[in-house]
Design an enzyme around this catalytic site. Structure first.
Site, short mmCIF file in Angstrom:
data_model
loop_
_atom_site.label_atom_id
_atom_site.label_comp_id
_atom_site.label_asym_id
_atom_site.label_seq_id
_atom_site.Cartn_x
_atom_site.Cartn_y
_atom_site.Cartn_z
CE LYS A 1 3.99 -5.40 -1.03
NZ LYS A 1 2.99 -6.47 -1.29
CE1 TYR B 1 -0.65 -5.41 2.65
CE2 TYR B 1 1.20 -6.28 3.90
CZ TYR B 1 0.70 -5.65 2.77
OH TYR B 1 1.56 -5.28 1.76
CG PHE C 1 -2.06 -15.27 1.39
CD1 PHE C 1 -1.73 -13.96 1.72
CD2 PHE C 1 -3.27 -15.50 0.77
CE1 PHE C 1 -2.58 -12.91 1.43
CE2 PHE C 1 -4.14 -14.45 0.47
CZ PHE C 1 -3.79 -13.15 0.81
NE ARG D 1 -4.37 -0.08 -5.91
CZ ARG D 1 -4.30 -1.18 -5.16
NH1 ARG D 1 -3.40 -1.27 -4.17
NH2 ARG D 1 -5.08 -2.19 -5.38
CB THR E 1 -2.78 -8.20 -6.39
OG1 THR E 1 -3.66 -7.15 -6.00
CG2 THR E 1 -2.09 -8.78 -5.16
NE ARG F 1 1.79 -4.84 -6.85
CZ ARG F 1 0.69 -4.66 -6.13
NH1 ARG F 1 -0.50 -4.71 -6.71
NH2 ARG F 1 0.77 -4.42 -4.83
CG ASN G 1 2.74 -7.60 -4.73
OD1 ASN G 1 3.41 -7.23 -3.76
ND2 ASN G 1 1.43 -7.62 -4.72
CG HIS H 1 1.06 -1.02 0.29
ND1 HIS H 1 -0.14 -1.70 0.34
CD2 HIS H 1 0.81 0.25 0.72
CE1 HIS H 1 -1.08 -0.87 0.81
NE2 HIS H 1 -0.53 0.31 1.03
CD GLU I 1 -2.64 2.19 3.16
OE1 GLU I 1 -1.95 2.56 2.19
OE2 GLU I 1 -3.40 1.20 3.11
P1 IDP Z 1 -2.72 -5.01 -3.30
O1 IDP Z 1 -1.31 -4.98 -2.75
O2 IDP Z 1 -2.72 -5.10 -4.81
O3 IDP Z 1 -3.58 -3.87 -2.80
P2 IDP Z 1 -4.14 -6.80 -1.45
O4 IDP Z 1 -5.29 -7.68 -1.83
O5 IDP Z 1 -4.41 -5.61 -0.58
O6 IDP Z 1 -3.40 -6.38 -2.83
O7 IDP Z 1 -3.06 -7.74 -0.74
C1 IDP Z 1 -1.99 -7.20 -0.02
C2 IDP Z 1 -0.74 -8.01 -0.30
O8 IDP Z 1 -0.93 -9.36 0.13
C3 IDP Z 1 -0.41 -8.15 -1.79
O9 IDP Z 1 0.28 -7.02 -2.30
C4 IDP Z 1 0.43 -9.41 -1.81
O10 IDP Z 1 1.78 -9.14 -1.38
C5 IDP Z 1 -0.26 -10.25 -0.74
N1 IDP Z 1 -1.26 -11.16 -1.34
C6 IDP Z 1 -2.50 -10.85 -1.77
N2 IDP Z 1 -3.13 -11.93 -2.25
C7 IDP Z 1 -2.25 -12.96 -2.12
C8 IDP Z 1 -2.33 -14.38 -2.43
O11 IDP Z 1 -3.33 -14.90 -2.94
N3 IDP Z 1 -1.22 -15.10 -2.15
C9 IDP Z 1 -0.09 -14.58 -1.58
N4 IDP Z 1 0.01 -13.27 -1.26
C10 IDP Z 1 -1.06 -12.48 -1.55
MG MG Z 2 -4.25 -3.54 -0.85
#
Ligand code: IDP
Ligand code: MG
Length: 154
Positions: A9, A49, A57, A85, A91, A102, A112, A115, A126
């Site tokens: 990222k 996404y 957000f 993973r 996350t 992370r 974070n 991805h 993807e």
């Molecule tokens: P992941 O990346 O661990 O698979 P996802 O739920 O798919 O998590 O969310 C995608 C991305 O959205 C996350 O990596 C993070 O950058 C962002 N994200 C997820 N939840 C939040 C939140 O509650 N606040 C701000 N950003 C979030």
């Molecule tokens: Mg995800």
């Protein structure tokens, strides 16, 4: 072998962590099948996404993912999706276990680091989303016999 999609990222480029993150994947024994730099836009991010478009957000997430170019990687290995993973961690970086990417490199839920595809099916979708067919390379690593047993690398 199984493929998974990684995005380094914008924050990872800003913070100078690209080398350390890529190094972890290579040391683990994952093969780089594709790697390139690209600027993401709203179209690809809304697709990527899609499960988050209604979350409050989402606009901030979009802006964050467009802040600089990203580096996308296709990694290949046995059970690559599950392995990556596990290496990625939870996350929210503050909740991610030490030893994960992370957990070791971040302090944020949004910023974070990477991805990583969350299922074998999404890995396939993807990789196709971010790479053309001729950007994914098929080659053998000479160290494969030292990386896997004979029954693991079919
Ligand atoms: P992941 O990346 O661990 O698979 P996802 O739920 O798919 O998590 O969310 C995608 C991305 O959205 C996350 O990596 C993070 O950058 C962002 N994200 C997820 N939840 C939040 C939140 O509650 N606040 C701000 N950003 C979030
Ligand atoms: Mg995800």
């Amino acid at each position: 072998m199984e493929k998974t999609l990684i995005i380094l990222k914008p924050g990872t480029l800003q913070r100078g962590l690209v080398g350390q993150v890529v190094d972890r994947f290579q040391r683990k024994g994952l093969k780089i099948a594709g790697i390139k730099m690209m600027q993401l836009d709203d179209n690809i991010l809304r697709e990527h996404y899609a499960h988050l478009v209604d979350r409050p957000f989402f606009p901030t997430l979009l802006a964050s993912m467009k802040a600089t170019p990203v580096i996308v990687m296709c990694l290949e290995g046995k059970d690559a999706v599950e392995v990556v993973r596990a290496m990625t961690g939870a996350t929210n970086c503050r909740k991610a276990a030490p030893g994960t990417i992370r957990g070791d490199f971040g302090m944020s839920g949004q910023e974070n680091i990477i991805h990583a595809s969350d299922s074998v099916e999404n890995g396939q979708i993807e990789v196709k989303r971010f790479f053309a067919d001729n950007e994914i390379f098929s080659y053998s690593l000479l160290v494969q016999p030292a990386t896997y047993g004979p029954d693991e690398c079919l």
